[in-house]
Design a protein around this motif. Structure first.
Motif, PDB file in Angstrom:
ATOM      1  N   VAL B  55       0.739  -0.792   0.099  1.00 28.36           N
ATOM      2  CA  VAL B  55      -0.267  -0.144   0.374  1.00 28.36           C
ATOM      3  C   VAL B  55       0.938   1.465   0.358  1.00 28.36           C
ATOM      4  O   VAL B  55       1.764   1.042   0.976  1.00 28.36           O
ATOM      5  N   LEU B  57       0.551   4.906   1.161  1.00 28.43           N
ATOM      6  CA  LEU B  57       0.571   4.987   1.899  1.00 28.43           C
ATOM      7  C   LEU B  57       1.064   7.153   2.596  1.00 28.43           C
ATOM      8  O   LEU B  57       2.079   7.370   2.675  1.00 28.43           O
ATOM      9  N   CYS B  70      -0.741   3.378   9.789  1.00 31.41           N
ATOM     10  CA  CYS B  70       0.314   2.392   9.492  1.00 31.41           C
ATOM     11  C   CYS B  70      -0.023   1.204  10.332  1.00 31.41           C
ATOM     12  O   CYS B  70       0.905  -0.350  10.558  1.00 31.41           O
ATOM     13  N   ILE B  73      -3.056  -0.815  10.452  1.00 31.60           N
ATOM     14  CA  ILE B  73      -2.857  -1.682   9.342  1.00 31.60           C
ATOM     15  C   ILE B  73      -1.736  -3.270   9.145  1.00 31.60           C
ATOM     16  O   ILE B  73      -2.133  -4.246   8.934  1.00 31.60           O
ATOM     17  N   LYS B  74      -0.790  -2.543   9.741  1.00 30.71           N
ATOM     18  CA  LYS B  74       0.131  -3.620  10.273  1.00 30.71           C
ATOM     19  C   LYS B  74      -0.386  -4.525  11.114  1.00 30.71           C
ATOM     20  O   LYS B  74      -0.152  -6.267  10.922  1.00 30.71           O
ATOM     21  N   THR B  80       1.076  -6.993   4.905  1.00 31.77           N
ATOM     22  CA  THR B  80       1.266  -6.143   3.455  1.00 31.77           C
ATOM     23  C   THR B  80       2.026  -5.334   4.520  1.00 31.77           C
ATOM     24  O   THR B  80       2.310  -4.379   5.016  1.00 31.77           O
ATOM     25  N   VAL B  82       3.831  -1.668   3.469  1.00 30.83           N
ATOM     26  CA  VAL B  82       3.633   0.429   3.376  1.00 30.83           C
ATOM     27  C   VAL B  82       4.612   0.307   2.698  1.00 30.83           C
ATOM     28  O   VAL B  82       5.808   0.126   3.282  1.00 30.83           O
ATOM     29  N   ALA B 102       6.510   0.263   8.570  1.00 29.77           N
ATOM     30  CA  ALA B 102       6.538   1.059   7.379  1.00 29.77           C
ATOM     31  C   ALA B 102       8.050   0.107   6.386  1.00 29.77           C
ATOM     32  O   ALA B 102       9.225  -0.115   7.569  1.00 29.77           O
TER      33      ALA B 102
END
Lengths: 211, 211
Positions: B55, B57, B70, B73-74, B80, B82, B102
């Motif tokens: 992604v 971001l 972030c 998301i993690k 995924t 970042v 990230a």
DNA sequence: AAAAAAATACCTGGAACCAGGTAGAAATAA
DNA sequence: TTATTTCTACCTGGTTCCAGGTATTTTTTT
């Protein structure tokens, strides 16, 4: 313009933005992208040879700041309409750009339809803003409520020196003035900012981007 | 990933940037844009139902700040990758994003080839930066050279009150301390910041984002 | 449990700050 | 050209700042 479609230029140092704008303008009637540029100087040299009806101008460029660039554009080609395009939504920025002859101010979170509408409005000779800017400009600003003091040349000078840590005697020495004179200006600064000591003076000056 | 092409998502509140990125990624092999989102929450709800390999971001979003996003998301989908995408090139930002998991940090002035290269590097499990970020991170920072002083709790407290314009007696009153104690802390502040008066104290504190 | 750091408090004395004036000369605006 | 603003300079007097210490208690770290 030679035909019924207006020639538009884009100036922005971000490739992503350049691509994005062109994409959004693809299905816009009567607008043709004549060129896109990543520096102010590149656009200025293009402008010397070609006719540009309207330019979308990013304010923060690597080589020249947007306000000066706007001035240069208007000097070179007064009929070219400048639309400022920026991330920054400070009132002062908007006002400065308008003062330099910009016909509008758009934030980068603008939508495609809005963008096209604004361009058409600008081409019609109107001043135009993106929705977010309109809101910012319509509500009275904090700085207006507080009243950002207009400082004289000497006061700015002395404010600067105070911020550098110089004491009143120091400043008197560097400016070849009487310490008493410096004290007077210092007092004016405290009064104009409506603060009671240097700590607050420096703080509010920084907040109002005067330092 | 189901086939040999990685699914990529874009989160940015600027339509222009969204369009621009998609344009730049059109001719990138092995990368397919699964979706683009203008808010953090929109992306998070998408992520709950779909697999996203990587992604892009934007850090400054309207609803949630990039660092927290972030983290979310993690938490939701650890695999995924970042990649932070931002206008801001402060070291602290870069470090914070990396700390939150990230895999890289790109500035928006990135070129198309660079962007694609960075995405591939990230997909290979590497940490990746755009050229401009590499340069910023490689040279020692101003704050590192100057040495940002580590303040004690009391000192931070008193620095704050000084910045609010309170005098030593004032501060003593609000904190229920002896003025002499406050003076001692005040002196420590001046020493730690290596400045000789409040004007410079406030200024450097603001510059170092401690106020 | 010992050592280091932080928080508390005190003392002295000079320098600078800040508030409250007044006032003339020079530059700018109306 | 008159009016206004800005720059200059002065005076008084109380307050705060700042530099140079010392020293005890509490908290944190090792």
């Amino acid at each position: 313009m030679s035909d019924n479609s207006a020639s538009l230029a884009i100036v922005d140092d971000h490739l992503i933005v350049l691509e994005g704008l062109q994409q959004l303008l693809l299905n816009a009637a009567n607008i043709s992208v004549a060129g896109s540029f990543t520096t102010g100087t590149a656009f200025l040299s293009f402008l010397k040879k070609h006719t540009v009806d309207i330019v979308l101008l990013d304010i923060s460029l690597p080589d020249i700041n947007g306000i000066e660039l706007c001035l240069e554009i208007k000097k070179l080609s007064p009929h070219t309409i400048v639309l400022a395009l920026s991330n920054h939504s400070e009132r002062s920025m908007v006002l400065q750009m308008l003062q330099q002859g910009a016909s509008g101010y758009l934030l980068k979170n603008i939508s495609g339809e809005e963008l096209i509408a604004c361009i058409h409005e600008a081409l019609d000779g109107q001043i135009t803003f993106s929705q977010a800017v309109k809101e910012i400009m319509s509500r009275p600003s904090v700085t207006e409520l507080k009243g950002v003091p207009r400082l004289t040349k000497r006061e700015k000078e002395i404010l600067q020196l105070i911020a550098e840590g110089q004491t009143t005697p120091d400043i008197a020495a560097t400016l070849h003035l009487s310490p008493l004179t410096v004290e007077t200006h210092r007092k004016s600064l405290l009064q104009k900012f409506e603060v009671k000591n240097v700590a607050l003076l420096i703080r509010t000056a920084v907040e109002q981007k005067l330092l």
